[in-house]
Every structure is written in structure tokens, then in C-alpha cells.
Enzyme design. Sequence first.
Site, mmCIF file in Angstrom:
data_model
loop_
_atom_site.group_PDB
_atom_site.id
_atom_site.type_symbol
_atom_site.label_atom_id
_atom_site.label_comp_id
_atom_site.label_asym_id
_atom_site.label_seq_id
_atom_site.Cartn_x
_atom_site.Cartn_y
_atom_site.Cartn_z
ATOM 1 C CG ASP A 131 -1.984 -1.026 1.201
ATOM 2 O OD1 ASP A 131 -2.386 -1.392 0.094
ATOM 3 O OD2 ASP A 131 -2.414 -1.477 2.272
ATOM 4 C CG ASP A 165 -5.251 -0.489 5.112
ATOM 5 O OD1 ASP A 165 -6.125 -0.893 4.324
ATOM 6 O OD2 ASP A 165 -4.645 0.583 4.947
ATOM 7 C CG ASP A 201 -6.981 -4.757 1.782
ATOM 8 O OD1 ASP A 201 -7.257 -4.667 0.569
ATOM 9 O OD2 ASP A 201 -6.608 -3.797 2.469
#
Length: 1111
Positions: free
Chosen positions: A529, A830, A834
Site C-alpha cells: 500500500d 489494512d 483486503d
Amino acid sequence: MPLQKCKRLDSQTVHLEVSLPPGHNNIWDVYIYCFHGCAPFFLLTRPRREEGYQRKARQTGEEREEQTGMEGGGSSWTSMEGYLNEYFHIPAKNPPSDARLRWRRAVGLVVRNRRRRFREFSALGAIDDAQRRRILGKVQVVINVHRAALQFINGVKQYHLTHELIEEGFSISPDELAEITGMREDSTILKLHGGTSGISRKIKASLQDGINETEITTRQKLYGTNKHAEKPARSFWMFVWDALHDLTLNILIVCALVSLVVGLATEGWPKGIYDGLGIMLSILLVVLVTASSDYKQSRKFMELDHEKQKIYVLVTRDKKTKKVLIHDLVVGDILHLSIGDVVPADGLFISGYCLLVDESSLSGESEPIQVSEEKPFLHGGSKVVDGTAKMLVTAVGSRTEWGKIMGTLSDSGVDETPLQVKLNGVATIIGQIGLVFAILTFVVLLGRFLVNKGMAVGLMNWSANDALTIVNYFAIAVTIIVVAVPEGLPLAVTLSLAFAMKKLMNDKALVRHLAACETMGSVSCICTDKTGTLTTNHMIVDKVWISDVSKSVNGDAKISELKSVISERAMAILVQGIFVNTGSEVVKGDDGKRTILGTPTEAALLEFGLTVERDRYTEYNKIQRVRVEPFNSVKKKMSVIIQLPNGGFRSFCKGAPEIILEHCNDMLNGEGDIVPLSDMQKQNVLNIINSFASEALRTLCIAFQDLDEFSDEQTIPENGYTLIALFGIKDPVRPGVRDAVMTCMAAGITVRMVTGDNINTAKAIAKECGILTEDGIAIEGHELHDKSSDELRELLPKIQVMARSLPMDKFKLVTSLKSMYQEVVAVTGDGTNDAPALCESDIGLAMGIAGTEVAKENADVIIMDDNFKTIVNVARWGRAVYLNIQKFVQFQLTVNIVALIVNFVSACVIGTAPLTAVQLLWVNMIMDTLGALALATEPPNEEMMKRSPVRRGDSFITKVMWRNILGQALYQLLVLGTLMIVGKRLLNIEGPTADKTINTLIFNSFVFCQVFNEINSREMDKINVFRGIFRNWIFVGILTATVIFQVIIVELLGTFANTVPLSLELWLLSIVLGSVSMIVSVILKCIPVESGKRFAKPHGYELIPEGPEAL
């Protein structure tokens, strides 16, 4: 297409074979993957020939070569690696029961101590998640039926208040309170108590202000703590008991007792006890050292388990909102819930929006349940799928529904790791060879003894000394088995993993699964990310565009300048939208200071709003919110409808600019009036968005719409909005990230950025971090789904940035990299959505600060500081674990080979074994427990990150290792053989103690060869083996202790160890002979080892064959 074969490979994968229509002479392999309901299934297909073929079948994330057809599918026994791959291979994630059963059966009887070796592993009958959900569902049904039956028979149960409850002012007992929450389908009793507000009064809790901090201890005493019953820790003596279950040690104990009895009978006191007592003391030392090592290892795992349980939740106490540990929750707490949280206790819904919870872990039902004031029951262990809420805690710990169920389940251990299984295979092979050598050694020694006895006095004449000699021969044979069956080999993996996990915990990385530490060392791709991982996650609003005016706002003066050019009406609508459409809140801390709780993006917007119009926050915060749709990563927006004080309703939405812009028909002008949003103005806004993004700013739009009326049945409008403003939010890159990315590239690890941000923002940040290079490309998530297989295969290696990514886009990227290029993929996540990508990846990395509890539960490693540098550190330690185990295996195999051959050859040639049982036990401790401690705890160095990662299917015992093993073994055999055969003549050793002296010299030289070879093993390729040696105090300490104890054994414990004191010259000779092994090591490392043929790979990847012609 008719189905030819259907075979379930494991709980996640099904293999189908279907024939093609007439005219085609091949069969298609169809692999179907699905995620326990987490994501839709998908297909991977490939044609193959019916006659002899070779395919790479993907089984639960691991590739195994299968050869079928031509040779009837027979397994290859031509090499050790082939045998290990056939019987000792399991996937790192979710190993199927058949694979676990296969390796345990292959181990057979060649295990000295099954109790110790398999102590930490889960039982083969352990249930997987799907089975657990089904069982829990059945258990819950039984509990509910039982409860209903009892209620029907006995009527309403009467609960009595204790004196302590009455004295403290509580008017409901803990059991009754827990029972109310448990009766999920019947709200009758709850209504009798006055609903949620009535319950709150009875437990002295304010639904607005929470409980008083001073009452925490009292509530824990009366209503219980939020902890489940834990399995008591194992004491040191339990590990001693485990160590005593070693079969070979038990046999040696019997031999020692026999030796004591016979020795006393023949030689009297005290001389007769020395041999037996020496063996007993050696066994005691081995047991105590082994138990100490296991005990310390166990304590490390306990510390890690306690760290895993440190989960913080948001509660209101004394009118303040704060974070507390879930174990500190008490009955009466006002708990705040949001998307991705795991409900930590039972309770009642107070207020909230669109709350959906997943209770599959309790009931087995995967359909989410809507929780509201009409259905207010919330249960510990359930997961928040959508929405936000406040909850009144009514039951904690073992009184919760989850606690009752967990009390019926027992801890079944952990799954074994691939490296542990592989080393069990290596230990099995060595053990089988050692068993043969031990039997042959005993047979040869016994045969020579009987021949000599028969020729001298005849076989009919026996004495106690003869019995003692045979017992000693048997003890030597058993001790050879002790040395040959390397129990420490698989256990060294656990030791190394425990050491690495403890170090990583100190470095802000919490490893949840043992196998993750191993697999991380093989990672070839990290999909990371952006926000919070590559950037600091400390956001501020840097620029604002409103009413065709774009201004920088990073300072009070510039904000005043913005207010001077924007009308009051436009500014009022903007501030109202910020204050009412937010997931953050302003809270007062214990120190009296006001802080903002919420995500960094929300906090940045709220901070901007407070800077512009702080006085209006309280006013706008009191406005009634009629409907709220919290932000999630799929919709990429948050919406709210409020009831205006003067009548009517207003809807606000904010989110990704391109999405919000599509919902807008109008915009606010400089005077605060609504004007149509023309195509030219829309293009101008898009240009502003791109200009903000090119400056590495996160972009966010906010819009509003006035409504005359709104009913509960209506949904929040999707169109007809008026554009208010565009924000550019600054989130600086973390210091050191660029260096960490460069480290990854040098290590052969590709870093890919996967973010939900605008593609221009993503590209700007990726260039700053060094991720996006001239050869790489940046795409948006939806483009993956638009590509054909051939296009995707060509595109994947070039992708370095994927922007505007949805969770399923990340999932698609991971599965494609694994299936097409056999990448070992690590993925960060997070959010709740996901979870599928975290499950599918080889290593799931959840963010400790920004991550939801659902993401953490599905991850293998939790990055506590959300820092990319920590991820690289995990990879470094993963490589260290793998390399350390290789070093230990190299060292141990060398000792094994030499000890076996020396004792066997000496038995055949001279009829005695130069190394006695006590000496072999000492050597076993050096190479087993002490060797594992010394080599398996080496910290990582920078050189490790300059090598390519270990690819799937690479041999564990490499050609370099075999070169070092055989070279060192040959040298040691030459030295010991020379000393054994012509040592006395060469060194002019004479006298009655000549035999004992030369045997002591052999023993001493052998030990010093191992001491110096242990130093050699620190580097398998590099010549400088002393680099960083003094940074590893464990290694230096063990080496020093080994040398000191060796001196004590030779000089002081000769009576028990069968040694005699050596002269200074012989001591120097032993040390010199041992140290020469370092010169041998340098020579060996100069011998090139062919690494094997490398085929050309497009973009650095090896493609799976596609189509019949490729096969």
C-alpha cells in the site's frame, strides 16, 4: 464437455479433467480456487496431452512437479531432494491433512523422542476453519435448544443479587445479564428490564458518558474480566520429563545401570562405577541442556502470544473517548465499533448506522446480520462487516457466547512449517543411515570379540568382564544412533524461528504464523500500500479548490486569505459538510487537551475545518444525522443525510474526485450560488485534480444536495449533487523508504505499489520512492480485468504501480503473479476487504496502526509501525532463518558423516571404537543443542540482501553445501584415520596409557575440528568467516563454553570420560589440526560449483508451458 476426473486437492482447490469436443485429442486441466466464501471462485485452465506429460500443478500456493503417464506415475528415488519433495513437502499456508500425514508416516520409527519432536505441532485431526464454523454452528444450536427447553420446563429462572452487588448499587446479577444478551431471538426479557436504557441504569452506566474510571476494579470483581481461561504454562520440569522420553537415552540409562552393577561386581568400589556413572552424568547433562533450551524457547513463544492479544478498542469513560486493551473492558463500558472490528464482548446496540455483523464464527451462518435498536444483540467473536455503532458491554470473558464455546475447544498446537518438515525428512534419511551403521558397528565389534574369545579361551567360558565388554559395545552402538539421528535438526528451525520472531517483535513486526518467517525469506515480490506504509500517514490539507479559486492553505495567513475571497455562504456549506460528514471526532484527553480520533485523511479534513470555523463544530455536531453510509474501499465515498434546523434535508458526499464529479450536475460559484457544471468546467476540475495529484497530493472532493423530504425507505441519492470543493492532502514519504526499496531491488525483490489513490498521485509518490522506473508502467485496477491472458502475461512483469485499486483488483494481481510466474508474493492490507488478497498471498502483511482486526486476523505478519522499512526487515530476517538452518545442517551433516565412518571403520580395522559413549554424547551435544543455539541464532547481515531469493522448488541442501560437507569430512577422516592407525608411531607415544592417550588425542582433535568448522559454517561462500562474529555473543559464548568444558573433560573428568590428561604439545597439536580445517575451508570455497543451466526468461520470469505444442 464430459467430466473425466474430479479430485479434491485440499480444502481450497479442486482439480477437474474434462475432454474437449470431437476432433481434439487432448484433455484440459481445470483448477478451481475459492476462498471459503471470501471471494468468487475463478478458473485457471491449460491443455495437456493424454500421453506422457509434465505439468506444474498449483496446490494451495505451492508448485510441485508431477511426472505421470510414461512411467506410471512412479516417484523418483534417484536423489535425496527428490525423496524430500515426494514425502516431506507441505505448503506454507493451510497444509492439507494428507500432506501432513504423509510426512509423519515417512518418518517412521527413526525418531528418538516423538514426544519432544511433535510437541508443538497440531494433531492430525485438527479441524480447519470451515469445519470449525460448522461445528460451532451445531454447538450453538444445541446450546440454544437446551436453553429453550430449560426455560420451558422451569419457567423464567430466578436470579439472586449478592450482597456485594447490592452494596455497590447494582441491581442485576452477572448471570442474568449474560443470559439476556444470549437470548438473541427473544427480546421479551430485555423489554421487561426496560430495554438497553433500563439495563444501563441497573449496571450504573451512562449511555452518553460511560462509566467512572474508579469503578473498573469493582466491576471486574463483580462481573468478571474480559479474559478466557488460558492453558497453564509448562514448567521447566515438564520439559525435563519430555527430554527423558528419548528412547536411546533410556536404553543408555539401562546400559549404564548394567555397567554399574557389573563394574561393582568385578572391579569393586569406586573403580567399578566410573564407566556407568560417566554415562549417567552425560545423560543428565544432555537432558538439562535440552530442557533449558526448550524451556527458553517456550517462554519466547508465550511472550509472542501475549503480544498478539494486545488489541486496543475505543470506549467512552468519564465523558472521554479513549483506547483501552480488550482485556481491560468491563461490563458497562460504552464501546465504539466500526468496519473491520472484531466485537470483543457481548453487548447491546445503543446507536449507529447500517451496522452489519458476521456471526459465522459463532453460528456457522455466513450471511451478515443487521443489528439495530429492534435487534440490539451483539456477540463477542463476530465481525463488523459494515457501518458504525456504539455498544453497551453486558458480558465479558467466559460469560460471553464466544467464551462459552471457546471453553469447549482445546488448543491443538500450531501447524508445522515447510522447513521443519523438510528437516524432519533430512533427519529421517540420516537416521536410517546411522541405524544401519550402528547395527553394523555392533555386529562387527561383537563378531571380532567372539572370534578372539573363541580362539583364546573358547566360547563356553564367560566372565563378568565379557558381559561388561558386550554392554559397552551395545552402548557405543546406541550412542552412534544418538549421534546419527539428529533430533536437533527439525527443532533447530523452531529455535531459529523463535529467535527471529522475538527480534522482529522488538523491531515492530509481530509474526502470527511460524511459517511466515521462513516464506518471507523467499519473497520475490512485495505488493505494498502507499498510505501509511510508504508515506508517514500524518496528513494535512495543503491545497483547496473552491468556487473556481485554488489556494494553498498550509498556514493561518493563507487560510485567512482563502476566507477573504470566498463568500460566507459557500464557506458555511463547506464547513458544515466537513463537520457532519466525518468518521472522526474531537475528544478531550486526560491532560485536558483536545485531540482528533479517526483515520489520518478524516483527521486532516476535520483539522482544516476547525482551523476555518472552530466555533461552529459544536453547533453542527448537534445536527441530527438521518442516514450515514460509512466509507469503504469499494464505493470509495462516504455519504450522510442531515435534517436541517429550518426544515428539509441535506445530503453530503465526499470521496474519490472522479467518482464524486460524476454525481455532480452543479457547482458553487464565488457568491455561494448554485450554477450548472458545464463540460468545460468539469474538464477544468479534472485538470485541477491532475495538477494536485502530480504534486503527490491525495485528492478528495466534497459535494451536497438539498432535499425537500426523506423517508426511512429511501436510499441516499447517487446523482444531482452540487460540487463544493476539491482538497489536496499532503502525506510525505517516510524517511528511508527509497533506500529500503533500493535494498529490495538489489535483493531481487520487485516492489509494486497498489493504492486506491489517483494514478497521478500514485506515480508521483512511486517515483519519489524509487518504485516506478523508466521500464515500468502504472495502470488503474480495472485495466487488469480488461486484458486477455496473453496480454496480462506480457503486462504483469512491467506493472510497478496499480492505482484506483479495489480489493478484488489486488486479489487478481496476486493470483496472476503466483499462477503465471510462480512469484512468492507478499501483500500488505489494512481493510476488511483486503482479507481475500491477504489469504491468497504467500505472506499477508497487515498494518498494525491503520489495519482493521479482520485484516490482522487474516494476516501472517502484523507490521506494528506500518513502515515499509519494517517489511524489508522481515524479509531480511526470513533470509537469515533459511540461511542459518542451512549453516547448521552443513555443520551437523559433517559431524554425522565423520562420527559414523570413524567408529565403523575403527570397529572393522582395529576392533574397538575410539570414541566412547560418554564422548559421543558430548559430541552430540556440541552438534545438536549447542550447535543449533550457535548457528541458528546468527543475526542477518547486509550481504543477505544482495542475493536472489530462493525460488520455489530450489534444493535445500545445495551443491555449495555438499562441497563444504564432503571436503571437511574428508579432511577430518584423513586426520583421525592417520592418528588412529599410525598416530602412536608418528608421535612416539608409548607406555601403558598409550592407547588411552592416542584415543584422547583423537577425541580432542575431533572436537576442535568441530569447533573450527562451526566458525567455517558461518559463511558458506565467503572466505572471511570472522566478520561480525563478536556481534553474536551467543555464538562466542557457546564456542568459549565448548572449549572450556572440553578442557575439563580431558584434564579433570578422565575417569568418567575414559580420557587421560594431554601434554601441552598434544593440546597444541589438537588445536592446530582443528584450525587447519579453516585453511581447508578457504581452498574449498575457491572451487567453483556449477549453479546449473539457466534458461532465458522474458522479463526475468520463467513461464509455465501453455498449449500442447509447448509440452
